[in-house]
Write a protein that holds these residues in place. Structure first.
Motif, PDB file in Angstrom:
ATOM      1  N   ASP A  42       0.901  -1.151   0.000  1.00  0.00           N
ATOM      2  CA  ASP A  42       0.000   0.000   0.000  1.00  0.00           C
ATOM      3  C   ASP A  42       0.940   1.200   0.000  1.00  0.00           C
ATOM      4  OD1 ASP A  42      -2.200   1.654   0.177  1.00  0.00           O
ATOM      5  OD2 ASP A  42      -2.411   1.421   2.338  1.00  0.00           O
ATOM      6  N   ASP A  43       1.151   1.788  -1.157  1.00  0.00           N
ATOM      7  CA  ASP A  43       2.218   2.746  -1.402  1.00  0.00           C
ATOM      8  C   ASP A  43       1.630   4.123  -1.700  1.00  0.00           C
ATOM      9  OD1 ASP A  43       4.786   3.612  -1.919  1.00  0.00           O
ATOM     10  OD2 ASP A  43       5.156   2.163  -3.509  1.00  0.00           O
ATOM     11  N   TRP A  44       1.975   5.127  -0.899  1.00  0.00           N
ATOM     12  CA  TRP A  44       1.488   6.491  -1.085  1.00  0.00           C
ATOM     13  C   TRP A  44       2.657   7.430  -1.361  1.00  0.00           C
ATOM     14  CZ3 TRP A  44      -3.451   8.495  -0.941  1.00  0.00           C
ATOM     15  CH2 TRP A  44      -4.471   7.630  -0.508  1.00  0.00           C
ATOM     16  N   ILE A  45       2.469   8.346  -2.307  1.00  0.00           N
ATOM     17  CA  ILE A  45       3.448   9.399  -2.567  1.00  0.00           C
ATOM     18  C   ILE A  45       2.728  10.729  -2.388  1.00  0.00           C
ATOM     19  CG2 ILE A  45       5.027  10.442  -4.233  1.00  0.00           C
ATOM     20  CD1 ILE A  45       5.175   7.645  -5.565  1.00  0.00           C
ATOM     21  N   PHE A  46       3.298  11.577  -1.528  1.00  0.00           N
ATOM     22  CA  PHE A  46       2.712  12.874  -1.220  1.00  0.00           C
ATOM     23  C   PHE A  46       3.631  13.977  -1.727  1.00  0.00           C
ATOM     24  CE2 PHE A  46       1.416   9.891   2.063  1.00  0.00           C
ATOM     25  CZ  PHE A  46       0.040  10.015   2.026  1.00  0.00           C
ATOM     26  N   LYS A  47       3.178  14.730  -2.720  1.00  0.00           N
ATOM     27  CA  LYS A  47       3.963  15.853  -3.237  1.00  0.00           C
ATOM     28  C   LYS A  47       3.870  17.003  -2.240  1.00  0.00           C
ATOM     29  CE  LYS A  47       4.332  18.939  -7.189  1.00  0.00           C
ATOM     30  NZ  LYS A  47       3.748  19.332  -8.471  1.00  0.00           N
ATOM     31  N   ARG A  51       9.850  20.484  -5.366  1.00  0.00           N
ATOM     32  CA  ARG A  51      11.122  19.789  -5.175  1.00  0.00           C
ATOM     33  C   ARG A  51      11.028  18.539  -4.301  1.00  0.00           C
ATOM     34  NH1 ARG A  51      14.981  22.345  -2.265  1.00  0.00           N
ATOM     35  NH2 ARG A  51      16.467  20.884  -3.176  1.00  0.00           N
ATOM     36  N   VAL A  52      10.025  18.435  -3.451  1.00  0.00           N
ATOM     37  CA  VAL A  52      10.005  17.389  -2.423  1.00  0.00           C
ATOM     38  C   VAL A  52       8.759  16.515  -2.540  1.00  0.00           C
ATOM     39  CG1 VAL A  52       9.988  16.945   0.073  1.00  0.00           C
ATOM     40  CG2 VAL A  52      11.322  18.861  -0.834  1.00  0.00           C
ATOM     41  N   ALA A  53       8.981  15.197  -2.453  1.00  0.00           N
ATOM     42  CA  ALA A  53       7.887  14.222  -2.370  1.00  0.00           C
ATOM     43  C   ALA A  53       8.235  13.215  -1.285  1.00  0.00           C
ATOM     44  CB  ALA A  53       7.683  13.516  -3.694  1.00  0.00           C
ATOM     45  N   ILE A  54       7.242  12.791  -0.543  1.00  0.00           N
ATOM     46  CA  ILE A  54       7.430  11.802   0.521  1.00  0.00           C
ATOM     47  C   ILE A  54       6.666  10.545   0.139  1.00  0.00           C
ATOM     48  CG2 ILE A  54       7.013  11.244   2.942  1.00  0.00           C
ATOM     49  CD1 ILE A  54       7.313  14.274   3.504  1.00  0.00           C
ATOM     50  N   ASN A  55       7.365   9.411   0.206  1.00  0.00           N
ATOM     51  CA  ASN A  55       6.790   8.102  -0.129  1.00  0.00           C
ATOM     52  C   ASN A  55       6.632   7.299   1.164  1.00  0.00           C
ATOM     53  OD1 ASN A  55       7.985   5.222  -2.017  1.00  0.00           O
ATOM     54  ND2 ASN A  55       5.930   5.767  -1.457  1.00  0.00           N
ATOM     55  N   ARG A  56       5.398   6.856   1.442  1.00  0.00           N
ATOM     56  CA  ARG A  56       5.115   5.990   2.597  1.00  0.00           C
ATOM     57  C   ARG A  56       4.559   4.689   2.055  1.00  0.00           C
ATOM     58  NH1 ARG A  56       5.768   6.705   7.955  1.00  0.00           N
ATOM     59  NH2 ARG A  56       3.774   5.743   8.260  1.00  0.00           N
ATOM     60  N   ALA A  57       5.186   3.597   2.433  1.00  0.00           N
ATOM     61  CA  ALA A  57       4.731   2.282   1.970  1.00  0.00           C
ATOM     62  C   ALA A  57       4.506   1.369   3.165  1.00  0.00           C
ATOM     63  CB  ALA A  57       5.750   1.668   1.016  1.00  0.00           C
ATOM     64  N   LYS A  65       0.803  -6.506   8.953  1.00  0.00           N
ATOM     65  CA  LYS A  65       1.886  -5.601   8.571  1.00  0.00           C
ATOM     66  C   LYS A  65       3.234  -6.223   8.915  1.00  0.00           C
ATOM     67  CE  LYS A  65       2.572  -1.720  10.812  1.00  0.00           C
ATOM     68  NZ  LYS A  65       2.506  -0.347  11.291  1.00  0.00           N
ATOM     69  N   VAL A  66       4.108  -6.305   7.901  1.00  0.00           N
ATOM     70  CA  VAL A  66       5.444  -6.874   8.104  1.00  0.00           C
ATOM     71  C   VAL A  66       6.541  -5.821   7.991  1.00  0.00           C
ATOM     72  CG1 VAL A  66       4.797  -9.206   7.408  1.00  0.00           C
ATOM     73  CG2 VAL A  66       5.629  -7.609   5.680  1.00  0.00           C
ATOM     74  N   ALA A  67       6.235  -4.674   7.393  1.00  0.00           N
ATOM     75  CA  ALA A  67       7.220  -3.609   7.273  1.00  0.00           C
ATOM     76  C   ALA A  67       6.522  -2.311   6.892  1.00  0.00           C
ATOM     77  CB  ALA A  67       8.269  -3.960   6.224  1.00  0.00           C
ATOM     78  N   GLU A  68       7.230  -1.224   7.163  1.00  0.00           N
ATOM     79  CA  GLU A  68       6.763   0.090   6.773  1.00  0.00           C
ATOM     80  C   GLU A  68       7.988   0.895   6.369  1.00  0.00           C
ATOM     81  OE1 GLU A  68       3.052   1.989   8.636  1.00  0.00           O
ATOM     82  OE2 GLU A  68       4.758   2.886   9.667  1.00  0.00           O
ATOM     83  N   LEU A  69       7.830   1.746   5.371  1.00  0.00           N
ATOM     84  CA  LEU A  69       8.967   2.475   4.808  1.00  0.00           C
ATOM     85  C   LEU A  69       8.553   3.916   4.544  1.00  0.00           C
ATOM     86  CD1 LEU A  69      11.784   2.349   3.274  1.00  0.00           C
ATOM     87  CD2 LEU A  69      10.423   1.868   1.249  1.00  0.00           C
ATOM     88  N   THR A  70       9.450   4.849   4.868  1.00  0.00           N
ATOM     89  CA  THR A  70       9.257   6.255   4.529  1.00  0.00           C
ATOM     90  C   THR A  70      10.511   6.727   3.812  1.00  0.00           C
ATOM     91  OG1 THR A  70       7.902   6.601   6.489  1.00  0.00           O
ATOM     92  CG2 THR A  70       8.787   8.560   5.415  1.00  0.00           C
ATOM     93  N   VAL A  71      10.321   7.340   2.629  1.00  0.00           N
ATOM     94  CA  VAL A  71      11.434   7.860   1.839  1.00  0.00           C
ATOM     95  C   VAL A  71      11.082   9.284   1.422  1.00  0.00           C
ATOM     96  CG1 VAL A  71      12.802   7.579  -0.267  1.00  0.00           C
ATOM     97  CG2 VAL A  71      11.955   5.568   0.942  1.00  0.00           C
ATOM     98  N   MET A  72      12.068  10.177   1.495  1.00  0.00           N
ATOM     99  CA  MET A  72      11.868  11.525   1.013  1.00  0.00           C
ATOM    100  C   MET A  72      12.721  11.738  -0.227  1.00  0.00           C
ATOM    101  SD  MET A  72      12.122  15.245   2.899  1.00  0.00           S
ATOM    102  CE  MET A  72      13.817  15.109   3.378  1.00  0.00           C
ATOM    103  N   PHE A  73      12.092  12.218  -1.300  1.00  0.00           N
ATOM    104  CA  PHE A  73      12.780  12.525  -2.548  1.00  0.00           C
ATOM    105  C   PHE A  73      12.917  14.031  -2.672  1.00  0.00           C
ATOM    106  CE2 PHE A  73      10.510   8.552  -3.297  1.00  0.00           C
ATOM    107  CZ  PHE A  73      11.523   7.748  -3.767  1.00  0.00           C
ATOM    108  N   VAL A  74      14.143  14.507  -2.950  1.00  0.00           N
ATOM    109  CA  VAL A  74      14.403  15.933  -3.124  1.00  0.00           C
ATOM    110  C   VAL A  74      15.064  16.136  -4.477  1.00  0.00           C
ATOM    111  CG1 VAL A  74      15.552  17.985  -2.220  1.00  0.00           C
ATOM    112  CG2 VAL A  74      14.710  16.234  -0.636  1.00  0.00           C
ATOM    113  N   LYS A  75      14.441  16.949  -5.308  1.00  0.00           N
ATOM    114  CA  LYS A  75      14.949  17.240  -6.649  1.00  0.00           C
ATOM    115  C   LYS A  75      15.975  18.370  -6.569  1.00  0.00           C
ATOM    116  CE  LYS A  75      13.196  18.651 -11.173  1.00  0.00           C
ATOM    117  NZ  LYS A  75      11.983  19.016 -11.890  1.00  0.00           N
ATOM    118  N   ASP A  76      17.120  18.170  -7.207  1.00  0.00           N
ATOM    119  CA  ASP A  76      18.152  19.223  -7.246  1.00  0.00           C
ATOM    120  C   ASP A  76      17.787  20.296  -8.229  1.00  0.00           C
ATOM    121  OD1 ASP A  76      19.770  18.118  -5.352  1.00  0.00           O
ATOM    122  OD2 ASP A  76      20.964  16.988  -6.792  1.00  0.00           O
TER     123      ASP A  76
END
Length: 76
Positions: A42-47, A51-57, A65-76
């Motif tokens: 269940d993967d969400w991307i929040f703009k 420049r910045v998007a946050i991905n929560r999976a 639930k076996v895992a949870e992940l948060t990633v932040m993407f920053v565009k140069d």
């Protein structure tokens, strides 16, 4: 609505757009102890801005639930 495919995705990934948020639902074959197991994502991307998007999976197996992940993407 969107549909996506990849070699390790079981069937098709289903994508949905909600304003500045995007959701993907899919099952993925993941290597584990020498074999592949199917994990549901269940993967969400929040703009945040241009420049910045946050991905929560959230990953589940048999509905647990076996895992949870948060990633932040920053565009140069």
């Amino acid at each position: 609505n969107y549909i996506g495919t990849a070699e390790d995705v079981v069937g098709k990934a289903k994508g949905f757009s909600y304003g500045s948020a995007f959701k993907f639902e899919y099952d993925l074959m993941v290597p584990f102890k020498g074999k592949n197991i199917k994990i549901s994502f269940d993967d969400w991307i929040f703009k945040q801005d241009e420049r910045v998007a946050i991905n929560r999976a959230k990953m589940t197996k048999f509905g647990i639930k076996v895992a949870e992940l948060t990633v932040m993407f920053v565009k140069d």
